[in-house]
Structures are given as C-alpha cells and as structure tokens.
Design a protein around this motif. Structure first.
Motif, mmCIF file in Angstrom:
data_model
loop_
_atom_site.group_PDB
_atom_site.id
_atom_site.type_symbol
_atom_site.label_atom_id
_atom_site.label_comp_id
_atom_site.label_asym_id
_atom_site.label_seq_id
_atom_site.Cartn_x
_atom_site.Cartn_y
_atom_site.Cartn_z
ATOM 1 N N LEU A 100 13.555 13.774 15.211
ATOM 2 C CA LEU A 100 13.107 12.512 14.646
ATOM 3 C C LEU A 100 13.136 12.680 13.141
ATOM 4 O O LEU A 100 12.478 13.573 12.598
ATOM 5 N N ALA A 101 13.905 11.827 12.465
ATOM 6 C CA ALA A 101 13.931 11.804 10.999
ATOM 7 C C ALA A 101 13.132 10.590 10.542
ATOM 8 O O ALA A 101 13.301 9.485 11.072
ATOM 9 N N ILE A 102 12.236 10.803 9.586
ATOM 10 C CA ILE A 102 11.435 9.716 9.030
ATOM 11 C C ILE A 102 11.802 9.582 7.557
ATOM 12 O O ILE A 102 11.642 10.523 6.781
ATOM 13 N N TYR A 103 12.303 8.410 7.197
ATOM 14 C CA TYR A 103 12.720 8.123 5.826
ATOM 15 C C TYR A 103 11.577 7.378 5.139
ATOM 16 O O TYR A 103 11.302 6.222 5.455
ATOM 17 N N MET A 104 10.889 8.066 4.223
ATOM 18 C CA MET A 104 9.723 7.500 3.540
ATOM 19 C C MET A 104 10.142 6.932 2.192
ATOM 20 O O MET A 104 10.645 7.649 1.331
ATOM 21 N N PRO A 105 9.920 5.627 1.961
ATOM 22 C CA PRO A 105 10.364 4.993 0.721
ATOM 23 C C PRO A 105 9.377 5.196 -0.430
ATOM 24 O O PRO A 105 8.177 5.362 -0.211
ATOM 25 N N TYR A 106 9.904 5.170 -1.640
ATOM 26 C CA TYR A 106 9.071 5.261 -2.839
ATOM 27 C C TYR A 106 9.899 4.795 -4.030
ATOM 28 O O TYR A 106 11.116 4.617 -3.920
ATOM 29 N N TYR A 107 9.245 4.586 -5.163
ATOM 30 C CA TYR A 107 9.942 4.282 -6.415
ATOM 31 C C TYR A 107 9.901 5.524 -7.292
ATOM 32 O O TYR A 107 8.852 6.142 -7.453
ATOM 33 N N ASP A 108 11.049 5.860 -7.883
ATOM 34 C CA ASP A 108 11.058 7.007 -8.782
ATOM 35 C C ASP A 108 10.456 6.609 -10.131
ATOM 36 O O ASP A 108 10.049 5.462 -10.324
ATOM 37 N N TYR A 109 10.377 7.562 -11.049
ATOM 38 C CA TYR A 109 9.752 7.299 -12.349
ATOM 39 C C TYR A 109 10.483 6.225 -13.146
ATOM 40 O O TYR A 109 9.914 5.628 -14.049
ATOM 41 N N TYR A 150 -5.253 15.418 18.225
ATOM 42 C CA TYR A 150 -4.688 16.501 19.030
ATOM 43 C C TYR A 150 -3.170 16.526 18.907
ATOM 44 O O TYR A 150 -2.542 15.484 18.730
ATOM 45 N N ASP A 151 -2.589 17.733 19.040
ATOM 46 C CA ASP A 151 -1.131 17.909 19.040
ATOM 47 C C ASP A 151 -0.483 17.241 17.831
ATOM 48 O O ASP A 151 0.311 16.302 17.965
ATOM 49 N N VAL A 152 -0.806 17.747 16.662
ATOM 50 C CA VAL A 152 -0.342 17.146 15.415
ATOM 51 C C VAL A 152 0.669 18.059 14.719
ATOM 52 O O VAL A 152 0.458 19.267 14.613
ATOM 53 N N LEU A 153 1.749 17.440 14.244
ATOM 54 C CA LEU A 153 2.734 18.152 13.439
ATOM 55 C C LEU A 153 2.500 17.817 11.969
ATOM 56 O O LEU A 153 2.482 16.644 11.590
ATOM 57 N N GLU A 154 2.280 18.834 11.161
ATOM 58 C CA GLU A 154 2.157 18.689 9.710
ATOM 59 C C GLU A 154 3.552 18.949 9.145
ATOM 60 O O GLU A 154 4.083 20.044 9.278
ATOM 61 N N VAL A 155 4.159 17.934 8.528
ATOM 62 C CA VAL A 155 5.572 17.995 8.171
ATOM 63 C C VAL A 155 5.768 17.836 6.671
ATOM 64 O O VAL A 155 5.334 16.846 6.074
ATOM 65 N N ASP A 156 6.437 18.817 6.066
ATOM 66 C CA ASP A 156 6.850 18.726 4.659
ATOM 67 C C ASP A 156 8.228 18.083 4.608
ATOM 68 O O ASP A 156 8.970 18.084 5.597
ATOM 69 N N GLU A 157 8.605 17.568 3.424
ATOM 70 C CA GLU A 157 9.918 16.933 3.319
ATOM 71 C C GLU A 157 11.020 17.943 3.649
ATOM 72 O O GLU A 157 10.881 19.139 3.403
ATOM 73 N N ASN A 170 6.050 9.188 -4.440
ATOM 74 C CA ASN A 170 6.865 9.913 -3.474
ATOM 75 C C ASN A 170 5.933 10.611 -2.480
ATOM 76 O O ASN A 170 4.883 11.123 -2.848
ATOM 77 N N PHE A 171 6.306 10.623 -1.232
ATOM 78 C CA PHE A 171 5.493 11.262 -0.206
ATOM 79 C C PHE A 171 5.819 12.750 -0.134
ATOM 80 O O PHE A 171 6.980 13.138 -0.091
ATOM 81 N N SER A 172 4.792 13.577 -0.123
ATOM 82 C CA SER A 172 4.983 15.021 -0.110
ATOM 83 C C SER A 172 4.717 15.642 1.263
ATOM 84 O O SER A 172 5.171 16.746 1.543
ATOM 85 N N ASN A 188 2.605 12.252 -4.023
ATOM 86 C CA ASN A 188 2.578 13.157 -5.176
ATOM 87 C C ASN A 188 1.408 12.891 -6.113
ATOM 88 O O ASN A 188 0.897 13.806 -6.753
ATOM 89 N N ASN A 189 0.996 11.629 -6.240
ATOM 90 C CA ASN A 189 -0.092 11.286 -7.168
ATOM 91 C C ASN A 189 -1.473 11.637 -6.614
ATOM 92 O O ASN A 189 -2.489 11.311 -7.219
ATOM 93 N N GLY A 190 -1.516 12.300 -5.447
ATOM 94 C CA GLY A 190 -2.788 12.710 -4.852
ATOM 95 C C GLY A 190 -3.365 11.706 -3.873
ATOM 96 O O GLY A 190 -4.381 11.983 -3.223
#
Length: 197
Positions: A100-109, A150-157, A170-172, A188-190
């Motif tokens: 499963l690929a998840i494409y997370m949108p954001y605006y760059d600087y 329960y049964d959670v995947l912690e996923v980095d980019e 941007n999502f980290s 990224n902004n916390g």
C-alpha cells in the motif's frame, strides 16, 4: 544495492492484465487492507485537540480483475486542492510484493503542491527485515490521546524528501492500521493529527 522500481504515482488508467514477475493476484483480504469505502475521517490536533482536519472521502476506484487496480482518494478540509491517495500496488525490489502506497500532499516552501510517499507491505509479518526494516516499526499496541490502538504500523516516508522540495507541512510519519486506516499523521512543523474516536 537495492534496485527500486514502482508503478507511476499519478491517477492513471488500470494497467494491462499482466502481473509483475513473481507476483500473485490480489485476494479480497489483500484489498481490504485499505478499509476505506466511504465516509470522511476527522482528525484532531494534538495535544489540546483544539483544531480539526477532515479528510473528505472523494472516491475509490478499483477493478474486479485479479490484478486489483485500487486507488482511494481524500481531499483535505483545509484545502480541497490537496489530495491524499492510497494505492495498492506491486513494489519490485529483490522480489515483487503487494504494498500500500500512501501519497501525502503538502506545499513546499515555495508554495508548490507536492506529495511524499509512505509505503508498507500488505503482509507485515516481516517488516523488521528486508526492504522495509528502516522505514516501518510494528506496534502490537500503542496509545494516542488515551486511546489504545492495536496492530499499528509506524511508517516513515519511503524516500527522503529533497531539501529543495521540502516544506513545513510535509508529513514526516504516519501510523496505520487495517481497521481504521491512518490513525495519526505527523508534520515537519511539529503538528500532530490523531484520528478522532
């Protein structure tokens, strides 16, 4: 050296009827790894739960064919031009596997709309080994905002964002489970968003 080849990242027509070498057809259980079929998802900003972000369900596109072309789309309540996509696909590394690929949108600087990719195998029994070992941590249980999940995947980019294309929103990191889908998103902004229960 790991060679990475992925299917295109844009909304496209279904592929032809051939599977990647070594791939097996999707089963209904594989397809249900993405639990979304309708309905909006409400997230609250941690820790005070004083802001709301709604992922508005847009559509789910899938075929009934054995290659199971499957895409699910949400838009952000804060900006309907930002579109989140969940896509079942085959990732070809040293072997072909269903992911499963998840494409997370954001605006760059610079204000340009972009996305980064979070990817996880549908069969997560061996995430501590192989290709995903540096990107995913599996949790039997984890607690967010006094709710036990329960049964959670912690996923980095999947791939590090080019600094020239980065942005504060941007999502980290995301957290995912097969019952509720995305349950937590970190930027990224916390800013941290947690699924409202």
């Amino acid at each position: 050296m790991i060679l990475l080849a992925v299917i295109a990242c844009e909304k496209v027509d279904p592929p032809n009827n051939t599977l990647p070498e070594g791939a097996t057809p999707y089963t209904e259980a594989d397809i249900q790894f993405v639990p979304y079929t309708s309905g909006d998802k409400v997230f609250k900003k941690m820790p005070l739960l004083d802001s709301t972000l709604i992922l508005n369900f847009k559509e789910r596109l899938r075929t009934e064919e054995y290659f199971a072309w499957d895409q699910t789309f949400f838009t952000f309540s804060t900006d309907p031009d930002l579109e989140l996509e969940l896509r079942l696909r085959y990732l070809q590394t040293d072997n072909s596997q269903k992911t499963l690929a998840i494409y997370m949108p954001y605006y760059d600087y610079s204000g340009v709309s972009r996305h980064n990719i979070f990817e996880m195998p549908i069969d997560s029994t061996n995430v501590s080994e192989g290709f995903f070992q540096d990107h995913i941590v599996y949790h039997d249980t984890i607690v967010f905002n006094s709710v036990e999940w329960y049964d959670v995947l912690e996923v980095d980019e999947l791939l590090s964002t080019d600094p020239a294309k980065d942005g504060s929103t941007n999502f980290s990191k995301i957290y995912y489970n097969t019952v509720y889908g995305i349950i937590r998103m970190e930027q990224n902004n916390g800013t941290v968003w947690v699924l409202q229960q």
